[in-house]
Every structure is written in structure tokens, then in C-alpha cells.
Design a protein around this motif. Sequence first.
Motif, short mmCIF file in Angstrom:
data_model
loop_
_atom_site.label_atom_id
_atom_site.label_comp_id
_atom_site.label_asym_id
_atom_site.label_seq_id
_atom_site.Cartn_x
_atom_site.Cartn_y
_atom_site.Cartn_z
N MET A 1 -27.46 14.02 31.68
CA MET A 1 -26.38 14.30 32.63
C MET A 1 -25.63 15.59 32.30
SD MET A 1 -24.74 10.47 33.00
CE MET A 1 -23.39 10.96 34.06
N ALA A 2 -25.75 16.05 31.06
CA ALA A 2 -24.97 17.21 30.63
C ALA A 2 -25.59 18.51 31.14
CB ALA A 2 -24.89 17.23 29.10
N PHE A 3 -24.75 19.40 31.66
CA PHE A 3 -25.23 20.68 32.16
C PHE A 3 -24.49 21.81 31.48
CE2 PHE A 3 -27.34 18.36 35.45
CZ PHE A 3 -28.37 19.19 35.85
N ASN A 4 -25.26 22.67 30.81
CA ASN A 4 -24.73 23.91 30.28
C ASN A 4 -25.44 25.06 30.99
OD1 ASN A 4 -27.31 23.97 29.12
ND2 ASN A 4 -26.57 23.16 27.16
N PHE A 5 -25.20 26.29 30.54
CA PHE A 5 -25.80 27.42 31.24
C PHE A 5 -27.32 27.36 31.20
CE2 PHE A 5 -27.69 31.66 31.04
CZ PHE A 5 -27.29 32.17 32.27
N HIS A 6 -27.88 27.03 30.03
CA HIS A 6 -29.35 27.01 29.89
C HIS A 6 -29.97 25.93 30.77
CE1 HIS A 6 -33.25 25.99 27.99
NE2 HIS A 6 -33.33 27.30 27.84
N ARG A 7 -29.34 24.75 30.79
CA ARG A 7 -29.86 23.66 31.61
C ARG A 7 -29.76 24.01 33.09
NH1 ARG A 7 -29.74 17.93 31.80
NH2 ARG A 7 -31.70 17.41 32.86
N ASP B 1 -18.09 14.71 40.19
CA ASP B 1 -17.89 15.20 38.83
C ASP B 1 -16.47 14.96 38.34
OD1 ASP B 1 -16.45 17.08 40.19
OD2 ASP B 1 -17.42 18.82 39.28
N GLU B 2 -15.69 14.20 39.12
CA GLU B 2 -14.38 13.81 38.64
C GLU B 2 -14.38 12.32 38.30
OE1 GLU B 2 -11.14 13.17 41.65
OE2 GLU B 2 -12.50 14.32 42.95
N LYS B 3 -13.53 11.95 37.37
CA LYS B 3 -13.47 10.55 36.96
C LYS B 3 -12.78 9.73 38.06
CE LYS B 3 -13.52 11.30 31.97
NZ LYS B 3 -12.82 11.07 30.68
N HIS C 1 -14.44 15.33 44.55
CA HIS C 1 -15.08 16.61 44.20
C HIS C 1 -16.48 16.35 43.66
CE1 HIS C 1 -15.70 20.49 42.10
NE2 HIS C 1 -14.93 20.94 43.07
N MET C 2 -17.46 17.09 44.19
CA MET C 2 -18.85 16.89 43.80
C MET C 2 -19.28 17.95 42.78
SD MET C 2 -19.09 14.26 45.65
CE MET C 2 -20.79 13.71 45.65
N GLU C 3 -20.31 17.62 42.03
CA GLU C 3 -20.78 18.51 40.97
C GLU C 3 -21.13 19.89 41.51
OE1 GLU C 3 -24.06 16.52 39.13
OE2 GLU C 3 -22.78 15.30 37.84
N GLN C 4 -20.74 20.92 40.78
CA GLN C 4 -21.05 22.29 41.17
C GLN C 4 -22.28 22.82 40.45
OE1 GLN C 4 -16.81 23.58 40.30
NE2 GLN C 4 -17.26 24.94 42.00
N LYS C 5 -22.44 22.48 39.19
CA LYS C 5 -23.52 23.05 38.38
C LYS C 5 -24.82 22.27 38.50
CE LYS C 5 -20.40 25.21 35.06
NZ LYS C 5 -20.63 26.55 35.61
N GLY C 6 -24.73 20.98 38.81
CA GLY C 6 -25.93 20.18 39.00
C GLY C 6 -26.49 20.40 40.40
N LEU C 7 -27.69 19.86 40.65
CA LEU C 7 -28.32 20.02 41.95
C LEU C 7 -28.27 18.75 42.78
CD1 LEU C 7 -31.43 22.22 41.07
CD2 LEU C 7 -29.22 22.93 41.95
N PHE C 8 -27.87 17.63 42.18
CA PHE C 8 -27.74 16.38 42.92
C PHE C 8 -26.32 16.24 43.46
CE2 PHE C 8 -31.28 14.44 40.10
CZ PHE C 8 -32.23 15.03 40.90
#
Length: 505
Positions: A210-216, A488-490, A477-484
Amino acid sequence: MFAILLVAVTVIFGLWVFARWSKVKKYWKERGVPHYSPNPIVGSLTFLQRENPSLWIRKLYNDFKGAPYVGIWLFWRPALVVNSPEIARRVLVKDADVFRNRFLSSGKTDPIGGLNVFTVNDPLWSSVRRRLTVVFTAAKLRSLQPMTITKTKNLVNRIREESKKGPVPDLREMCTDYTTDVIGEAAFGVTSNSLTSPDSIMRRVTREMMAFNFHRGLSWCSIFFFPELVDWFRLSFFPKDTMNLLRKVFQTMVAQRGGYEKPVKEPRDLLDALVKIKQEATDDEITDDILLAQAAAFLLGGFDTSGSTMTLVLYELAFHPHYQERLYQELLEAKNKSEEEYMNTSLHPELTFLDAIIKETLRIFPPMGWLDRVAGADYKIDDNLTIPAGTPVYVNGVAMQVDDQYFPEPDVFKPERFLPENERNIVPYTYMPFGDGPRNCIGMRFAYQSLRQSLAHVILNFEVRALPGATRPHHVHMEQKGLFFMPDEKLSVQFVPRENTQTGL
């Protein structure tokens, strides 16, 4: 002399780039296809890592409202977004042989990411898909019911304990603990206790997924939109450290079941099915990497999508107490018909309102709302457009599902749309949260079964209440860095135990 040569080469290269770019940017205009102006470097992909793709493709749909298709560029590669249910039907079903493969793919440097049933193309895809289908029949899924019931019991106990302290602070975290246990155990055969032990092996794995960094983020953007980069930069679909751990788990569990030499007559779960595939292979086509790739893809493709859907169902119900009460009465009536301690899957077909609630949630929040394919041959879209072989095509399901032409008041949560008497009126191919055609989601039945089981017993045991001032579902608010398409908020809710509970849990 060298300086003059260098200048000449630079000028010639610059002229070539300019001529090439001029041709690229005119591509859709010359074919009369509506489009945004492309960025000279990334084409239409300026939204990546800044906006969720599902939100961007919905905006595209609205900006070109009424257009059956819109042209985009994946860097300098032309691609087509389909906004028409009729064209979607032809791409996904009627002419599926032309669009048999996905555009997204990984590379030779990433065998696990590149060989799973989600990313692999023919002929290997047909072989693997056919052999895995046996696991997802209704009869085989019933054999997984004891495990699902055990995990549901753990979930109810977890909620009961957390509720003593106050609101559950992170609904998605808890729901993905549950789906990790269910899917992790079905895929790898290893006992998973994420609901009771946050440091369990499978939960460590899924948390890293589930974790997204720049490389992922770079890896996923390349796999989905520029697969050629994967081998250049040795990118991967899954985190490499995670796959090393999963490989050890997979090998250990295969060994515990007798290895590949012990015959598997009737697969009990996905792990058995994978071992059987290996045993039935007549050559070396089915490698250990191919088997591990399927288990890893089933875990990744299921735990977070199902966990997110479960989260959003409960969150919607917290804001719609009248629907929650109607659901509770349906569940109570079904439960009272059963003499068993837990609601059997045989009762699931009677839970029409629960199904309607799940489907309405998936209409608004489809985890993967755009369906990619690639044309295997020149293809006539309509009388005005023929696309050449190799053109990526995206079916814009996430936008059609919130078009008021097909779903009046699309921003309003209305489960009644999916009750049996109303569902038949939905325009075909405007609702596709699990895809459609030969490459639809192979785990759809499993996802529905685990969602029904967990949600039924949560609602039978607890009333879910929204907290004062909490973000309403439509504004999450939905995830910005992921593609699904996932929050992304609790999200926090209050679970209130029901009095005189009759579930036996």
C-alpha cells in the motif's frame, strides 16, 4: 572540426525532434477526434502523481460530454478513451479477440510483476486464466466459508474491543486487516492473524504494497503508461523486498503440503490450484515464478480493493441510517431462517439490499474504473475513425457510472438502483466495476462472498454512526500518488453494539 560536427548533429537532431513532435501533436486533430492539447514531454499524463487518474478521466468525460471517444497521448503514443457503452461492448466483449491483451505490462527484469494474470498477455494469459477459473466456482468458494467465518468472527471481536475505547480511528486500516487475512490465507495457505496481530507476516506484506514513494510511483506509472521503461530502469510491479518474503512463504507452504510431487485432486484454495497447474504442465512453461506471480497478484488485487470497498460501504451507511436500518432488518430476517451459528453463504442470494448497497458503493467508488486494452489489429471504431494495431484503448467506466444520463442524481447514494426490479433497467456497459468480457476480474465472486459475510455480521452486531463534522462520503479525498480509486484520509466512525444481538458472534 569536431565542434562543427557536434553542432550539425545537434541541429539535425533538433529538427528531427521538432518534425516528429509536430506530427504527434496533430495526430488526433487530423482524424477529427476531440482532445486536449498534449504536453510536449508527457502528452496527456500531466496529472500523474498530482491527481487520481479516475478523477482526471471523469473530468475528461465531462469536458467532452457527448463525445463517444476522446484522443489522448501516453507521452508521444496516441491512445483512445472510450466514453460510449456501445463501443465499450464491442471492445470488451464482441470484438474481444482483437482487444485480447492489456496495454499495461511489466518487463523481463520483473518476472513476478510481468507474469501474473492481471498483466500477462496471450498465449500465457489464456492458459493461466483457464486453469485458475476452477478455484472461483460457487462450489469451490463454499469450501472457503469456514475460513471466512473465522475471520469475520475476529473482525467483530476487534470492533467490539476497539469500540470500548471510542470511535474506530482508521476504518480502512481495520478493513484491510480483515481482507489481508481472508485473501492472504486463501492465496498462500498460511494462517494470517492481522486482525489480532498487526505485525503478522501477511499484514507486513500488504502494508508495504500500500505504501507509495517516488520510486514505487514511477514504477506503476511506467507499467501502466510506458511499459518500455520497466526494463530500462529495472522497475517492478511489487516491492522487491516484499516479493523476497512472499517467495519464502510460498515455497514453505508448498513444501508443507507435500511439494509438487503430492497429487492434488480437487483444489481447496488458490495455493492448491497453483500446485495442480504445475503438476499438469506438460513442459517447462509453468515456472515457479509464474505460480508465485498469480498468488501475489490475487493478494494485491484483492486485499486493498475489497478493504477499500468495505470501508466505503460502512462509511456510507454511517451517513444513511435509514438504509442501515433497512439492511439490518433484511439481515435479521435471513439470520432467523438459519439454525446455524453463522449465516451460511446459501442465504446470500436472499440479501438483495446488501448486494444493492455494495453495488451502489462500487458505482461511486470503483477501485479500478478505467479498463485498458490494446488493439491487436487495425480496428474500425465507427464510420469516422479506424485506429491502427497497437493503439491503447481505455474504456471510461468510472465516468459512465456517474453520468446522469445513465444514473439520475449520480452524486446521491441510492442503493435502490440495484434492486432486482430496477437493475434490469440499467443500460448495459455503463456499470463495470469488475470489468467485463473475457478479461473481467477473476476474483469477483470471491470478493462479493467475503464482503457479504463481513458486512452482514458487522451490521447484525453494531450500529454504525457518523461522527459530528466528519467528511461526507462524496467529499472524501482520494489517493493522488496511487493509480487505484481509494481514500487516502483516515475515516473514523462509531460502532455501537446492538442490544439483544441474535447473531451468536
